[in-house]
Scaffold this motif. Structure first.
Motif, PDB file in Angstrom:
ATOM      1  N   GLY A 128       9.907 -15.670 -36.389  1.00  0.00           N
ATOM      2  CA  GLY A 128      10.111 -14.417 -37.157  1.00  0.00           C
ATOM      3  C   GLY A 128      11.201 -13.837 -36.490  1.00  0.00           C
ATOM      4  O   GLY A 128      11.306 -12.503 -36.976  1.00  0.00           O
ATOM      5  N   ARG A 129      12.047 -14.265 -35.811  1.00  0.00           N
ATOM      6  CA  ARG A 129      13.211 -13.485 -35.018  1.00  0.00           C
ATOM      7  C   ARG A 129      14.468 -13.590 -36.452  1.00  0.00           C
ATOM      8  O   ARG A 129      14.441 -14.646 -37.183  1.00  0.00           O
ATOM      9  N   ILE A 130      14.894 -12.642 -36.062  1.00  0.00           N
ATOM     10  CA  ILE A 130      16.364 -12.312 -37.172  1.00  0.00           C
ATOM     11  C   ILE A 130      17.608 -12.970 -36.368  1.00  0.00           C
ATOM     12  O   ILE A 130      17.777 -12.432 -35.168  1.00  0.00           O
ATOM     13  N   ARG A 131      18.465 -13.697 -37.214  1.00  0.00           N
ATOM     14  CA  ARG A 131      19.395 -14.367 -36.773  1.00  0.00           C
ATOM     15  C   ARG A 131      20.676 -13.407 -37.057  1.00  0.00           C
ATOM     16  O   ARG A 131      20.884 -12.500 -38.207  1.00  0.00           O
ATOM     17  N   VAL A 132      21.329 -13.064 -35.877  1.00  0.00           N
ATOM     18  CA  VAL A 132      22.632 -12.171 -36.247  1.00  0.00           C
ATOM     19  C   VAL A 132      23.936 -12.930 -35.858  1.00  0.00           C
ATOM     20  O   VAL A 132      23.981 -13.699 -34.639  1.00  0.00           O
ATOM     21  N   VAL A 133      24.836 -13.513 -36.655  1.00  0.00           N
ATOM     22  CA  VAL A 133      26.095 -14.102 -36.266  1.00  0.00           C
ATOM     23  C   VAL A 133      27.355 -13.037 -36.017  1.00  0.00           C
ATOM     24  O   VAL A 133      27.542 -12.162 -36.598  1.00  0.00           O
ATOM     25  N   VAL A 134      27.575 -13.194 -34.895  1.00  0.00           N
ATOM     26  CA  VAL A 134      28.607 -12.387 -34.112  1.00  0.00           C
ATOM     27  C   VAL A 134      30.007 -12.552 -34.839  1.00  0.00           C
ATOM     28  O   VAL A 134      30.498 -13.861 -34.740  1.00  0.00           O
ATOM     29  N   GLU A 135      30.487 -11.676 -35.239  1.00  0.00           N
ATOM     30  CA  GLU A 135      31.899 -11.816 -35.875  1.00  0.00           C
ATOM     31  C   GLU A 135      32.955 -11.118 -34.817  1.00  0.00           C
ATOM     32  O   GLU A 135      33.973 -11.722 -34.412  1.00  0.00           O
ATOM     33  N   THR A 136      32.711  -9.841 -34.355  1.00  0.00           N
ATOM     34  CA  THR A 136      33.409  -9.001 -33.449  1.00  0.00           C
ATOM     35  C   THR A 136      32.560  -8.651 -31.927  1.00  0.00           C
ATOM     36  O   THR A 136      31.669  -8.122 -32.276  1.00  0.00           O
ATOM     37  N   PRO A 137      32.914  -9.494 -30.973  1.00  0.00           N
ATOM     38  CA  PRO A 137      32.291  -9.274 -29.790  1.00  0.00           C
ATOM     39  C   PRO A 137      32.450  -7.677 -29.183  1.00  0.00           C
ATOM     40  O   PRO A 137      33.511  -7.143 -29.559  1.00  0.00           O
ATOM     41  N   ARG A 138      31.552  -7.524 -28.491  1.00  0.00           N
ATOM     42  CA  ARG A 138      31.646  -6.359 -27.547  1.00  0.00           C
ATOM     43  C   ARG A 138      32.814  -6.156 -26.825  1.00  0.00           C
ATOM     44  O   ARG A 138      33.518  -7.346 -26.605  1.00  0.00           O
ATOM     45  N   GLY A 139      33.696  -5.083 -27.009  1.00  0.00           N
ATOM     46  CA  GLY A 139      34.889  -4.831 -26.076  1.00  0.00           C
ATOM     47  C   GLY A 139      36.070  -5.088 -26.924  1.00  0.00           C
ATOM     48  O   GLY A 139      37.295  -4.776 -26.480  1.00  0.00           O
ATOM     49  N   ALA A 140      35.807  -5.514 -28.160  1.00  0.00           N
ATOM     50  CA  ALA A 140      37.190  -5.998 -28.995  1.00  0.00           C
ATOM     51  C   ALA A 140      37.794  -4.716 -29.509  1.00  0.00           C
ATOM     52  O   ALA A 140      37.153  -3.850 -29.930  1.00  0.00           O
ATOM     53  N   GLU A 141      39.095  -4.714 -29.656  1.00  0.00           N
ATOM     54  CA  GLU A 141      39.659  -3.634 -30.048  1.00  0.00           C
ATOM     55  C   GLU A 141      40.519  -3.958 -31.673  1.00  0.00           C
ATOM     56  O   GLU A 141      41.069  -2.990 -32.125  1.00  0.00           O
ATOM     57  N   ALA A 142      39.907  -4.960 -32.138  1.00  0.00           N
ATOM     58  CA  ALA A 142      40.293  -5.249 -33.555  1.00  0.00           C
ATOM     59  C   ALA A 142      39.080  -5.996 -34.263  1.00  0.00           C
ATOM     60  O   ALA A 142      38.102  -6.389 -33.416  1.00  0.00           O
ATOM     61  N   LYS A 143      39.110  -5.615 -35.653  1.00  0.00           N
ATOM     62  CA  LYS A 143      37.916  -6.002 -36.190  1.00  0.00           C
ATOM     63  C   LYS A 143      38.300  -7.506 -36.733  1.00  0.00           C
ATOM     64  O   LYS A 143      39.125  -7.934 -37.217  1.00  0.00           O
ATOM     65  N   LEU A 144      37.208  -8.394 -36.530  1.00  0.00           N
ATOM     66  CA  LEU A 144      37.321  -9.663 -37.079  1.00  0.00           C
ATOM     67  C   LEU A 144      36.236 -10.425 -38.013  1.00  0.00           C
ATOM     68  O   LEU A 144      35.284  -9.376 -38.066  1.00  0.00           O
ATOM     69  N   THR A 145      36.852 -10.908 -38.862  1.00  0.00           N
ATOM     70  CA  THR A 145      35.875 -11.317 -40.228  1.00  0.00           C
ATOM     71  C   THR A 145      35.582 -12.743 -40.131  1.00  0.00           C
ATOM     72  O   THR A 145      36.732 -13.398 -40.217  1.00  0.00           O
ATOM     73  N   TYR A 146      34.279 -13.102 -40.532  1.00  0.00           N
ATOM     74  CA  TYR A 146      34.127 -14.493 -40.908  1.00  0.00           C
ATOM     75  C   TYR A 146      34.590 -15.079 -42.273  1.00  0.00           C
ATOM     76  O   TYR A 146      34.182 -14.313 -43.278  1.00  0.00           O
ATOM     77  N   LYS A 147      35.326 -16.034 -42.524  1.00  0.00           N
ATOM     78  CA  LYS A 147      36.033 -16.526 -43.747  1.00  0.00           C
ATOM     79  C   LYS A 147      35.392 -17.900 -43.943  1.00  0.00           C
ATOM     80  O   LYS A 147      35.768 -18.819 -43.529  1.00  0.00           O
ATOM     81  N   PRO A 148      34.346 -17.816 -45.040  1.00  0.00           N
ATOM     82  CA  PRO A 148      33.650 -19.113 -44.945  1.00  0.00           C
ATOM     83  C   PRO A 148      34.451 -20.398 -45.503  1.00  0.00           C
ATOM     84  O   PRO A 148      34.278 -21.455 -45.282  1.00  0.00           O
ATOM     85  N   LYS A 149      35.359 -20.030 -46.527  1.00  0.00           N
ATOM     86  CA  LYS A 149      36.153 -21.010 -47.000  1.00  0.00           C
ATOM     87  C   LYS A 149      37.203 -21.611 -46.208  1.00  0.00           C
ATOM     88  O   LYS A 149      37.385 -22.768 -46.110  1.00  0.00           O
ATOM     89  N   LYS A 150      37.532 -20.728 -45.330  1.00  0.00           N
ATOM     90  CA  LYS A 150      38.589 -21.304 -44.158  1.00  0.00           C
ATOM     91  C   LYS A 150      37.858 -21.658 -42.977  1.00  0.00           C
ATOM     92  O   LYS A 150      38.266 -22.471 -42.100  1.00  0.00           O
ATOM     93  N   LYS A 151      36.512 -21.427 -42.791  1.00  0.00           N
ATOM     94  CA  LYS A 151      35.553 -21.907 -41.577  1.00  0.00           C
ATOM     95  C   LYS A 151      36.184 -21.341 -40.393  1.00  0.00           C
ATOM     96  O   LYS A 151      36.225 -22.130 -39.580  1.00  0.00           O
ATOM     97  N   LEU A 152      36.525 -20.099 -40.420  1.00  0.00           N
ATOM     98  CA  LEU A 152      37.078 -19.390 -39.095  1.00  0.00           C
ATOM     99  C   LEU A 152      36.882 -17.743 -39.214  1.00  0.00           C
ATOM    100  O   LEU A 152      36.491 -17.335 -40.108  1.00  0.00           O
TER     101      LEU A 152
END
Length: 223
Positions: A56-80
């Motif tokens: 029953g725990r909820i999974r969170v996939v990290v895109e942008t880690p703590r301390g990052a100064e830019a937003k990152l986004t997961y691109k499933p088609k590119k797998k990155l």
């Protein structure tokens, strides 16, 4: 029945929920065992990992880690995980930021998740979490206004022995800091956000379940 790589990995992890290993560690080493590079072109599709674990725990996939100064986004088609944009000068993510897999929100994307803890992870880390609350957000972009809540979590305690857990609530001061961060983070973009209060964990969980059902319907329809 044919299983995807993501399902095989998650099945192995759920069997080892009591091993006290961070889930990202399990993913990495399971991938190595079956010849997959967890950061390479054959990495599992994070969007389709089950939202919850067998316990029953909820999974969170990290895109942008703590301390990052830019937003990152997961691109499933590119797998990155791709660079999206810088934050305003002097601003950094205060905690790990990512999404809840196998969910679909009103904005057409997976639900957003903020994981409150003191460590710094990395893009692609999957954290098993306890749900704390949700910040209710109305977001306007390109003339369209939709609901786009921010769900707030902390790592499940068995995976974070040294963490000081917040309990079942987000303190008022932390709520205010989170609100100020999100307001500042959209400065200079074409997004506008308005807050409509907070939901406790029970109401937030109902909204997550609704987003899980929406995702499932879309998958079945082949959309």
């Amino acid at each position: 029945m044919e299983h995807t790589a993501a399902e095989n990995i998650v099945g192995a992890m759920d069997k080892n929920d009591g091993d006290n290993l961070p889930e990202w560690f399990a993913i990495r080493h399971r991938n190595r065992a079956i010849g997959m590079d967890w950061r390479g072109p054959n990495v599992a599709n994070y969007l389709t990992l089950p939202t919850t674990t067998s316990k029953g725990r909820i999974r969170v996939v990290v895109e942008t880690p703590r301390g990052a100064e830019a937003k990152l986004t997961y691109k499933p088609k590119k797998k990155l995980f791709e660079y999206t944009r810088p934050l305003p000068a002097g601003l950094a993510y205060p905690y790990d930021w990512g999404f809840l897999p196998s969910t679909l929100g009103d904005d057409g994307d997976a639900l957003d998740g903020l994981v409150i803890h003191e460590a710094t992870s990395a893009p692609g880390v999957v954290i098993k979490c306890d749900l704390l609350a949700a910040l209710c957000v109305m977001q306007t972009e390109n003339g369209e206004t939709v609901r786009n809540d921010r769900f707030v979590f902390c790592p499940h305690k068995q995976d974070a022995h040294s963490e000081s857990l917040l309990g079942e609530n987000v303190p008022d001061r932390l709520r205010s800091e989170i609100e100020q961060f999100f307001l500042a983070s959209v400065s200079g973009t074409d997004k506008q956000i308005e807050f409509e209060g907070w939901h406790d964990s029970s109401q937030a969980l109902r909204n997550i379940h609704r987003a899980m059902r929406t995702f499932e319907r879309k998958q079945r329809a082949g959309l």
